[in-house]
Design a protein around this motif. Structure first.
Motif, PDB file in Angstrom:
ATOM      1  N   LEU A 142       0.826  -1.201   0.000  1.00 30.04           N
ATOM      2  CA  LEU A 142       0.000   0.000   0.000  1.00 30.04           C
ATOM      3  C   LEU A 142       0.869   1.263   0.000  1.00 30.04           C
ATOM      4  O   LEU A 142       0.592   2.228  -0.726  1.00 30.04           O
ATOM      5  CB  LEU A 142      -0.931  -0.026   1.214  1.00 30.04           C
ATOM      6  CG  LEU A 142      -2.099   0.983   1.218  1.00 30.04           C
ATOM      7  CD1 LEU A 142      -3.246   0.457   2.080  1.00 30.04           C
ATOM      8  CD2 LEU A 142      -1.663   2.336   1.760  1.00 30.04           C
ATOM      9  N   LEU A 143       1.914   1.253   0.817  1.00 25.47           N
ATOM     10  CA  LEU A 143       2.793   2.427   0.893  1.00 25.47           C
ATOM     11  C   LEU A 143       3.608   2.620  -0.375  1.00 25.47           C
ATOM     12  O   LEU A 143       4.031   3.740  -0.686  1.00 25.47           O
ATOM     13  CB  LEU A 143       3.723   2.297   2.101  1.00 25.47           C
ATOM     14  CG  LEU A 143       3.062   2.495   3.472  1.00 25.47           C
ATOM     15  CD1 LEU A 143       4.045   2.192   4.583  1.00 25.47           C
ATOM     16  CD2 LEU A 143       2.523   3.918   3.613  1.00 25.47           C
ATOM     17  N   ARG A 144       3.822   1.528  -1.113  1.00 23.83           N
ATOM     18  CA  ARG A 144       4.551   1.658  -2.370  1.00 23.83           C
ATOM     19  C   ARG A 144       3.743   2.503  -3.362  1.00 23.83           C
ATOM     20  O   ARG A 144       4.293   3.283  -4.125  1.00 23.83           O
ATOM     21  CB  ARG A 144       4.835   0.271  -2.949  1.00 23.83           C
ATOM     22  CG  ARG A 144       5.740   0.310  -4.169  1.00 23.83           C
ATOM     23  CD  ARG A 144       6.378  -1.030  -4.489  1.00 23.83           C
ATOM     24  NE  ARG A 144       5.413  -2.114  -4.512  1.00 23.83           N
ATOM     25  CZ  ARG A 144       5.447  -3.155  -3.687  1.00 23.83           C
ATOM     26  NH1 ARG A 144       6.397  -3.235  -2.772  1.00 23.83           N
ATOM     27  NH2 ARG A 144       4.542  -4.126  -3.770  1.00 23.83           N
ATOM     28  N   HIS A 145       2.394   2.365  -3.322  1.00 23.69           N
ATOM     29  CA  HIS A 145       1.519   3.134  -4.204  1.00 23.69           C
ATOM     30  C   HIS A 145       1.159   4.492  -3.611  1.00 23.69           C
ATOM     31  O   HIS A 145       0.905   5.448  -4.358  1.00 23.69           O
ATOM     32  CB  HIS A 145       0.232   2.338  -4.488  1.00 23.69           C
ATOM     33  CG  HIS A 145       0.453   1.098  -5.294  1.00 23.69           C
ATOM     34  ND1 HIS A 145       0.804   1.125  -6.628  1.00 23.69           N
ATOM     35  CD2 HIS A 145       0.405  -0.218  -4.953  1.00 23.69           C
ATOM     36  CE1 HIS A 145       0.943  -0.107  -7.085  1.00 23.69           C
ATOM     37  NE2 HIS A 145       0.706  -0.950  -6.090  1.00 23.69           N
ATOM     38  N   SER A 146       1.134   4.586  -2.272  1.00 23.21           N
ATOM     39  CA  SER A 146       0.726   5.840  -1.617  1.00 23.21           C
ATOM     40  C   SER A 146       1.694   6.188  -0.490  1.00 23.21           C
ATOM     41  O   SER A 146       1.331   6.160   0.707  1.00 23.21           O
ATOM     42  CB  SER A 146      -0.703   5.718  -1.075  1.00 23.21           C
ATOM     43  OG  SER A 146      -1.603   5.312  -2.074  1.00 23.21           O
ATOM     44  N   LEU A 175       9.277  -1.410   9.367  1.00 27.51           N
ATOM     45  CA  LEU A 175       8.932  -0.976   8.014  1.00 27.51           C
ATOM     46  C   LEU A 175       8.542   0.496   7.988  1.00 27.51           C
ATOM     47  O   LEU A 175       9.014   1.268   7.139  1.00 27.51           O
ATOM     48  CB  LEU A 175       7.785  -1.841   7.484  1.00 27.51           C
ATOM     49  CG  LEU A 175       7.175  -1.415   6.134  1.00 27.51           C
ATOM     50  CD1 LEU A 175       8.206  -1.489   5.034  1.00 27.51           C
ATOM     51  CD2 LEU A 175       5.964  -2.280   5.803  1.00 27.51           C
ATOM     52  N   LEU A 176       7.709   0.899   8.919  1.00 33.23           N
ATOM     53  CA  LEU A 176       7.253   2.291   8.956  1.00 33.23           C
ATOM     54  C   LEU A 176       8.397   3.255   9.239  1.00 33.23           C
ATOM     55  O   LEU A 176       8.461   4.355   8.665  1.00 33.23           O
ATOM     56  CB  LEU A 176       6.147   2.447   9.998  1.00 33.23           C
ATOM     57  CG  LEU A 176       4.814   1.760   9.630  1.00 33.23           C
ATOM     58  CD1 LEU A 176       3.889   1.714  10.829  1.00 33.23           C
ATOM     59  CD2 LEU A 176       4.147   2.470   8.453  1.00 33.23           C
ATOM     60  N   LEU A 177       9.311   2.859  10.107  1.00 36.90           N
ATOM     61  CA  LEU A 177      10.476   3.702  10.379  1.00 36.90           C
ATOM     62  C   LEU A 177      11.361   3.820   9.147  1.00 36.90           C
ATOM     63  O   LEU A 177      11.904   4.889   8.850  1.00 36.90           O
ATOM     64  CB  LEU A 177      11.266   3.144  11.562  1.00 36.90           C
ATOM     65  CG  LEU A 177      10.582   3.241  12.933  1.00 36.90           C
ATOM     66  CD1 LEU A 177      11.413   2.538  13.996  1.00 36.90           C
ATOM     67  CD2 LEU A 177      10.346   4.698  13.329  1.00 36.90           C
TER      68      LEU A 177
END
Length: 463
Positions: A31-35, A64-66
């Motif tokens: 998801l973070l790769r797209h947004s 991952l978030l860091l």
């Protein structure tokens, strides 16, 4: 933004938070790769994905978030950061990660103070008296003095005799054969392989040395110092010497036989063996290849070729080398597991701390992180020094550290080690304290690896 776009945006944020709360790192990453801009997006209550990951103890999500640049300083409507939430719910491995992203702060389960530890090979009978190494007249006089002690080596193996048994072992101990000048004078300067080095002076006068030399009651009229030298001789001379001293023998192979020595004699051997190993490996000038002259009691080699660059300034080619090695007890982020590995050459079932040489221009901390990741694929954050140990194989300095992992998945480099595993505190206690070695075992107590593991076991277990 239209109502439809706003609604879709909120749904994506809700998905992001659900993935984080449920520990689904793969979907979160996709998801973070797209947004990527949503990494710090908050819900109506002010909670971010980082907070949800911290609330439920999902280490991989927090990592991952860091890595994606999540802001740790954001507060929710209750004025809590992700770190506050992790502390409240007792996820100490998450706390350590959030408080120590760059390895700067000490994890909470490490002690505030590390007591100085004396490891095997680190104790000694001697004061090195390094200032005396340049006093050639004093050294020459000491060589022939009746109280002077010589220890003999052949192929880097010390001459020993049997002593009492080692505590906790059925194997008999050994002790150094302490010789006098008259015992070894025929071997000094006898061949190119004959090397004499000054070790130091006794911290206290040992009367048994005087007995061995049949000189009871003698003292140096000048300074009262009992001096020690190490002498290395060739194999033929060693055989001849053994024929005249049947109660003595050369301790070979050196490991693990050297671990049978009394602690303070082991320190003397560590010093002597390392310097003698340097002499045996560097017989010629490493800069130009010319012949050299031994100076400063055996602690310097001077090139005999005029104009050699090694004669200008201070060069590490002219002095005995020491190879720094990091050895680390890697602790799981939860504080309750440790990472141990094994090489193919180890006895079956033996696991120990990971270790590796420090590279030029590298700090101790960075060497620890690099070696652990290279060998086991585990990333390390905080590194804390514990103690060190001279290791005369031939001349290493083992720098012992605790290293706190910030990842847990193991990916072994088979070119480096054979296996690596996380062991629980209970498993290690069974082996180290209770002596139950059916599943695995660790090195002997003389090894710094044993002491590092023991140090970790002795830390506060209330995690």
């Amino acid at each position: 933004m239209t109502a439809f776009e706003k609604n879709l945006h909120q749904k994506i944020i809700s998905q992001l938070h659900n993935f984080a709360a449920n520990g689904d790192a793969a979907k979160l990453k996709a998801l973070l790769r797209h947004s990527p801009s949503l990494v710090n997006a908050s819900a109506d209550n002010g909670w971010t994905a980082l907070m949800y990951g911290a609330r439920n103890g999902h280490l991989e999500v927090v990592q991952l978030l860091l890595e994606k640049g999540c802001d740790r300083s954001i507060v929710n409507k209750s004025r809590q950061t992700a770190l506050d939430i992790a502390k409240f719910w007792g996820y100490k491995h998450i706390v350590n990660l959030l408080a120590d992203v760059n390895g700067g702060q000490r994890p909470t389960f490490l002690s505030d103070e590390v007591k100085e530890c004396e490891n095997y090979f680190g104790l000694t009978l001697l004061d090195r008296k390094s200032a005396k190494r340049t006093d050639s007249k004093w050294l020459s006089e000491k060589q022939t003095h009746p109280t002077t002690v010589y220890i003999l080596f052949s192929n880097l193996s010390p001459l020993v005799t049997l002593s009492g048994g080692i505590e906790g072992s059925q194997q008999p101990g050994v002790k150094l054969c302490r010789l006098c000048h008259k015992d070894v004078q025929q071997y000094i300067n006898q061949s190119e392989e004959s090397t004499l080095i000054f070790l130091g002076v006794e911290l206290q006068l040992h009367m048994n040395v005087l007995d061995a030399c049949n000189r009871r009651g003698l003292q140096d009229e000048e300074d009262g110092l009992v001096t020690w030298f190490a002498l290395s001789i060739d194999s033929a001379s060693a055989e001849k010497f053994k024929q005249n001293h049947e109660d003595c023998y050369f301790l070979y192979p050196p490991m693990p036989e050297l671990l049978r020595l009394p602690e303070k004699e082991a320190g003397v051997v560590a010093q002597a063996r390392s310097v003698l190993a340097w002499h045996s490996r560097y017989r010629f000038c490493p800069t130009c290849g010319s012949a050299t002259r031994i100076e400063e009691g055996g602690y310097k080699k001077t090139c005999l070729k005029e104009g050699c660059p090694s004669l200008q300034g201070v060069h590490n080619t002219s002095y005995p080398r020491v190879d720094p090695v990091v050895i680390m007890q890697v602790i799981h982020p939860d504080g309750n597991h440790c990472l141990l590995g094994r090489q193919k050459r180890f006895p079956p079932g033996m696991f120990t701390c990971l270790a590796g040489f420090i590279e030029p221009g590298e700090t101790i901390e960075d060497a620890v992180r690099r070696e652990v990741e290279e060998e086991a694929g585990v990333k390390v954050g905080h590194v804390q020094y514990v103690s060190c140990q001279p290791w005369p194989m031939p001349s290493s300095l083992m720098i012992g550290c605790l290293a706190v992992a910030v990842s847990t998945e193991i990916e072994v480099d088979k070119n480096e080690i054979e296996d690596a595993r996380w062991f629980t505190r209970e498993q290690v206690v069974e082996v180290l304290i209770k002596g139950n070695q059916h599943s695995f075992f660790v090195p002997a107590s003389q090894a710094i690896a044993h002491q590092l593991i023991k140090h970790w076991i002795g830390m506060n277990a209330n995690l």
